[in-house]
Structures are given as structure tokens and as C-alpha cells.
Design a protein around this motif. Structure first.
Motif, PDB file in Angstrom:
ATOM      1  N   LEU A   4       0.858  -1.189   0.000  1.00  0.00           N
ATOM      2  CA  LEU A   4       0.000   0.000   0.000  1.00  0.00           C
ATOM      3  C   LEU A   4       0.893   1.237   0.000  1.00  0.00           C
ATOM      4  CD1 LEU A   4      -2.516  -1.330   2.613  1.00  0.00           C
ATOM      5  CD2 LEU A   4      -3.121  -0.651   0.306  1.00  0.00           C
ATOM      6  N   GLN A   5       0.595   2.169  -0.886  1.00  0.00           N
ATOM      7  CA  GLN A   5       1.452   3.348  -0.928  1.00  0.00           C
ATOM      8  C   GLN A   5       0.693   4.661  -1.007  1.00  0.00           C
ATOM      9  OE1 GLN A   5       3.979   2.604  -4.285  1.00  0.00           O
ATOM     10  NE2 GLN A   5       2.319   2.734  -5.769  1.00  0.00           N
ATOM     11  N   ASN A   6      -0.495   4.677  -1.604  1.00  0.00           N
ATOM     12  CA  ASN A   6      -1.256   5.926  -1.730  1.00  0.00           C
ATOM     13  C   ASN A   6      -2.230   6.042  -0.566  1.00  0.00           C
ATOM     14  OD1 ASN A   6      -0.190   6.460  -4.465  1.00  0.00           O
ATOM     15  ND2 ASN A   6      -1.403   4.652  -4.988  1.00  0.00           N
ATOM     16  N   VAL A   7      -2.173   7.156   0.157  1.00  0.00           N
ATOM     17  CA  VAL A   7      -3.054   7.353   1.307  1.00  0.00           C
ATOM     18  C   VAL A   7      -4.060   8.451   0.960  1.00  0.00           C
ATOM     19  CG1 VAL A   7      -3.194   7.771   3.780  1.00  0.00           C
ATOM     20  CG2 VAL A   7      -1.136   6.708   2.816  1.00  0.00           C
ATOM     21  N   VAL A   8      -5.343   8.096   1.046  1.00  0.00           N
ATOM     22  CA  VAL A   8      -6.432   8.980   0.625  1.00  0.00           C
ATOM     23  C   VAL A   8      -7.248   9.370   1.858  1.00  0.00           C
ATOM     24  CG1 VAL A   8      -8.391   9.255  -0.940  1.00  0.00           C
ATOM     25  CG2 VAL A   8      -6.520   7.682  -1.554  1.00  0.00           C
ATOM     26  N   PHE A   9      -7.434  10.663   2.068  1.00  0.00           N
ATOM     27  CA  PHE A   9      -8.141  11.173   3.240  1.00  0.00           C
ATOM     28  C   PHE A   9      -9.488  11.793   2.874  1.00  0.00           C
ATOM     29  CE2 PHE A   9      -3.816  11.108   4.794  1.00  0.00           C
ATOM     30  CZ  PHE A   9      -3.924  10.911   6.166  1.00  0.00           C
ATOM     31  N   ASP A  10     -10.487  11.512   3.678  1.00  0.00           N
ATOM     32  CA  ASP A  10     -11.708  12.310   3.720  1.00  0.00           C
ATOM     33  C   ASP A  10     -11.362  13.610   4.466  1.00  0.00           C
ATOM     34  OD1 ASP A  10     -14.431  13.095   3.814  1.00  0.00           O
ATOM     35  OD2 ASP A  10     -14.727  12.044   5.714  1.00  0.00           O
ATOM     36  N   LEU A  11     -12.202  14.631   4.335  1.00  0.00           N
ATOM     37  CA  LEU A  11     -11.976  15.885   5.067  1.00  0.00           C
ATOM     38  C   LEU A  11     -12.845  15.997   6.316  1.00  0.00           C
ATOM     39  CD1 LEU A  11     -11.607  18.505   2.163  1.00  0.00           C
ATOM     40  CD2 LEU A  11      -9.796  17.537   3.602  1.00  0.00           C
TER      41      LEU A  11
END
Length: 201
Positions: A4-11
Motif C-alpha cells: 500500500l502506498q497511496n493514502v487517501v483522506f476524507d476531510l
């Protein structure tokens, strides 16, 4: 197993506070009025139309005051300063900074109104830490609709199995998992750090 390398955040309620009940309680002494306004504004179809980018805030105020004439002044007052509740969750912003220093590509995937997003984007420099942002109003699609996840993956050429998505909504995470995106159900900063340490090691 893929790394896993891409980290996606909600706001909302992950990187920025969003608590309409608390905001309205600070504006109005009358708890019943505050409750009615919360339902009339924050649970309205117009609120989601703002997230979708198909109406402006001014149009939303006009529509809602027409629908609820007895609440008209309260609705206007509610919209006048609601951006003030969108304060950073500082400990989680530090998680973003730490991930950036470690070299992880970072993204945002969030339901957000145009005017509100422009306000926070202009106010907080940490938005510059992200490699990409998919904001609902810009694409006329909302989480948990499949199209918004497809947009994230297509625009930034991401492989779903390489991504982890942090959101406080189980429905949004379930929709992401349909694409093969791993999810973290955000509940606290400590829990977030623990789960990230475990899955990114």
C-alpha cells in the motif's frame, strides 16, 4: 501482497471538524429551534445539492427559506458563518505531515461545497501537502456513488490495491472496497496511527 502506498483522506471529521449540532447550539439558545434548523438545513436535499455542485449557497438559502418560512431568519443566520466550524483536527494534520515526510503520495476524496472548500483551501497551507484532490462539487458526484471513486483512480492513474482510504463513514468505505481500495474507519487519532502503522509497514 501489494504494498500500500497511496493514502487517501476524507476531510469532514477526519481532517476538519464538522459538528452542526454544536455549531447551532452556540448560535441559538433554543434547543428545539436548533434541532429544527439542523434537520431543515444539514439534512436537506439542498445540502447534498451543494456537495454535488449543482446549486450555489445563495440558491440553497433561497430554496430553504421558501420551504420553511417560519425558520427563514434562522436559516439565513445558520448559513452566514457555518464555515467557522471547519477547524483543522490538528493531530490528524500532523499524521498527514508525517506521511508526507515518509514519502507517501497523499490524496483527498471528499464531499464538499464549492464556497466552503474554497474557504478552507485558501486558509490552510497543509492542503499543499496533497498530490491530488477530488472534491465532489468539482465532479458533480458524491461518495458513496461509484463515479467519484472511478474519478479518483482515473485522474491520478492510481491502482486501487495500492490505496488506503480513511473516512468516518462506513458506507463510503464499503463503496471504496468495491474497487479494491482498502479502508480505515476513522474513530480517533490514536486508532488511525495504529492502523496506518500496521498496514503501511
Amino acid at each position: 501482497m501489494r504494498k500500500l502506498q497511496n493514502v487517501v483522506f476524507d476531510l469532514g471529521n477526519v481532517l476538519l471538524m464538522f459538528n452542526p449540532g454544536e455549531y447551532l447550539a452556540g448560535l441559538f439558545d433554543d434547543a428545539e429551534l436548533a434541532g429544527r434548523l439542523q434537520r431543515a438545513v444539514f439534512c436537506s436535499p439542498e445540502w447534498y445539492m451543494l456537495d454535488r455542485g449543482v446549486i450555489t449557497q445563495e440558491e440553497a438559502v433561497r430554496r430553504l427559506t421558501r420551504q420553511h418560512p417560519d425558520l427563514a431568519s434562522g436559516i439565513t443566520q445558520t448559513f452566514a458563518d457555518w464555515f467557522s466550524m471547519l477547524k483543522p483536527i490538528s493531530a490528524n494534520v500532523e499524521v498527514v505531515r508525517s506521511l508526507k515526510k515518509s514519502g507517501y503520495p497523499l490524496y483527498v476524496l471528499s464531499n464538499f461545497h464549492k464556497a466552503a472548500f474554497e474557504y478552507v483551501y485558501g486558509k490552510y497551507e497543509w492542503f499543499n501537502l496533497f498530490d491530488g484532490l477530488i472534491i465532489s462539487y468539482q465532479h458533480q458526484t458524491l461518495k458513496p456513488e461509484p463515479a467519484i471513486y472511478q474519478t479518483l483512480l482515473a485522474v491520478y492513474a492510481l491502482i486501487p490495491e495500492d490505496c488506503v482510504f480513511i473516512d468516518d463513514s462506513l458506507a463510503n468505505l464499503a463503496a471504496a472496497s468495491e474497487f479494491g481500495i482498502k479502508g480505515i474507519h476513522y474513530q480517533s487519532t490514536d486508532q488511525l496511527r495504529l492502523e496506518l502503522n500496521y498496514i503501511l509497514k
